[in-house]
Design an enzyme around this catalytic site. Sequence first.
Site, PDB file in Angstrom:
ATOM      1  N   GLU A   1      10.145 -30.288 -70.778  1.00 42.52           N
ATOM      2  CA  GLU A   1      10.220 -29.791 -72.144  1.00 42.52           C
ATOM      3  C   GLU A   1      10.823 -28.174 -72.081  1.00 42.52           C
ATOM      4  OE1 GLU A   1       7.052 -32.485 -74.464  1.00 42.52           O
ATOM      5  OE2 GLU A   1       6.361 -30.509 -74.009  1.00 42.52           O
TER       6      GLU A   1
ATOM      7  N   CYS B   1      12.768 -20.857 -74.113  1.00 44.03           N
ATOM      8  CA  CYS B   1      11.621 -20.872 -73.316  1.00 44.03           C
ATOM      9  C   CYS B   1      12.030 -22.251 -72.396  1.00 44.03           C
ATOM     10  CB  CYS B   1      10.475 -21.127 -74.081  1.00 44.03           C
ATOM     11  SG  CYS B   1       8.842 -21.220 -73.069  1.00 44.03           S
TER      12      CYS B   1
ATOM     13  N   CYS C   1       2.940 -28.689 -62.983  1.00 43.12           N
ATOM     14  CA  CYS C   1       2.664 -27.425 -62.352  1.00 43.12           C
ATOM     15  C   CYS C   1       1.959 -27.471 -61.258  1.00 43.12           C
ATOM     16  CB  CYS C   1       1.973 -26.462 -63.535  1.00 43.12           C
ATOM     17  SG  CYS C   1       2.041 -24.764 -63.010  1.00 43.12           S
TER      18      CYS C   1
ATOM     19  N   CYS D   1      -4.296 -23.780 -64.535  1.00 44.40           N
ATOM     20  CA  CYS D   1      -4.763 -22.828 -65.664  1.00 44.40           C
ATOM     21  C   CYS D   1      -5.667 -24.002 -66.617  1.00 44.40           C
ATOM     22  CB  CYS D   1      -3.758 -22.153 -66.292  1.00 44.40           C
ATOM     23  SG  CYS D   1      -3.046 -21.169 -65.161  1.00 44.40           S
TER      24      CYS D   1
ATOM     25  N   CYS E   1      -4.464 -24.822 -70.257  1.00 47.23           N
ATOM     26  CA  CYS E   1      -2.976 -25.076 -70.460  1.00 47.23           C
ATOM     27  C   CYS E   1      -2.825 -26.655 -70.302  1.00 47.23           C
ATOM     28  CB  CYS E   1      -2.103 -24.543 -69.199  1.00 47.23           C
ATOM     29  SG  CYS E   1      -0.467 -24.871 -69.105  1.00 47.23           S
TER      30      CYS E   1
ATOM     31  N   CYS F   1       2.940 -21.822 -76.866  1.00 47.04           N
ATOM     32  CA  CYS F   1       2.398 -21.777 -75.343  1.00 47.04           C
ATOM     33  C   CYS F   1       1.147 -22.418 -75.137  1.00 47.04           C
ATOM     34  CB  CYS F   1       2.302 -19.933 -75.331  1.00 47.04           C
ATOM     35  SG  CYS F   1       3.474 -19.221 -75.176  1.00 47.04           S
TER      36      CYS F   1
HETATM   37  S1  SF4 Z   1      -0.382 -21.733 -67.566  1.00 42.10           S
HETATM   38 FE1  SF4 Z   1       0.004 -23.821 -67.342  1.00 42.10          FE
HETATM   39  S2  SF4 Z   1       2.242 -23.783 -66.724  1.00 42.10           S
HETATM   40 FE2  SF4 Z   1       1.585 -21.807 -66.781  1.00 42.10          FE
HETATM   41  S3  SF4 Z   1       1.025 -21.608 -64.277  1.00 42.10           S
HETATM   42 FE3  SF4 Z   1      -1.208 -22.145 -65.415  1.00 42.10          FE
HETATM   43  S4  SF4 Z   1      -1.117 -24.335 -65.348  1.00 42.10           S
HETATM   44 FE4  SF4 Z   1       1.221 -23.744 -64.909  1.00 42.10          FE
END
Ligand code: SF4
Length: 346
Positions: free
Chosen positions: A94, A107, A114, A118, A121, A339
């Site tokens: 995306e 963005c 990923c 995190c 996220c 975000c």
């Molecule tokens: S915030 Fe999400 S996309 Fe960004 S590094 Fe952490 S897990 Fe990966």
Amino acid sequence: MATDKKDIRALTKDQLRDFFVSQGDKAFRGNQVYEWLWQKSAHTFEDMTNVSKETRQMLEDHFVINHIKVDTMQRSSDGTVKNAVRLHDGLIVESVLIPTKTRTTACVSSQVGCSLDCRFCATARLKRMRNLNPDEIYDQVVAIDNESKLYFNRPLSNIVFMGMGEPLMNYNNVIKAIDKITSPEGLGMSPKRITVSTSGVPKIIKKMADDDVKFNLAVSLHSAIDEVRTSIMPFNETFPLQDLKESLEYWYAKTKRKISYEYVVWKGINDSQKDIDAFVAFCKHVPCKVNIIEYNPIDDGEFQQASHDALENYISALEKNRIVVNVRRSRGKDIDAACGQLANKS
Ligand code: SF4
């Protein structure tokens, strides 16, 4: 349909020129095709109207153009646009267009899923499937630039690598994409308008400084206390704050460019005075500015936006220490484009 043919955009300009020579043609033909591929973003060889039919057929016989395709496009009530982009192998990433009065910002994503984990996220829930190629990153920018012209009558003004994926875990391809975005043979954008946002990979931050990159660096910090940061960003155990701090000092010593810290304040996680004091102390190591970002819930309710008072405490402590701080309201929440919300739900 699966094909063994090579993606022509994996070739450098010199390689393309050499290819034409190897086919008994003139090297300058390579320049012509290169311009079609990058500056004019041709989707097919058929689009290359000033190239002879025989040459187009010869290219077709040897190569493919793995162009991305915008599968679905959603528009938020605040004007934000989210693209679900289909890659040549069917995977989806995306990218988002964020308009304000003075800017239109793209963005973009750098990985499918990923590499990091995190906990706040949505992208982290998709395991990393692969890195994006330079042309797949470039194409996202071109698609958003076109949408910006179409919907807002102005070209794209800024780019942030803050979409899906950790850009420093796909460093080589991100750098190649930025080279194309900034090159006069690509989009000719100033690197000063590009920000690479990382969760903090110290070794690569140092490498970026050594490579003398000209774009901006943002770090998603969210806590300056190791235990707290590890609890929300588990890879912090591998790359602890001391290593991150040293790499940022190295960056500033070499580039003389300020760092931006992205920071979300969550209720009961990083909203105490101890958290504020640690963050202010961290900010003093290297010249920086701070973006406090509004939190966008991702369903499970584990993370909640801190109170207004907690945010004010952060802001006044930073300002008292002469640290520039902005509060960023999130955009595109109604279409899960804000975000931390990108997760291929569309
Ligand atoms: S915030 Fe999400 S996309 Fe960004 S590094 Fe952490 S897990 Fe990966």
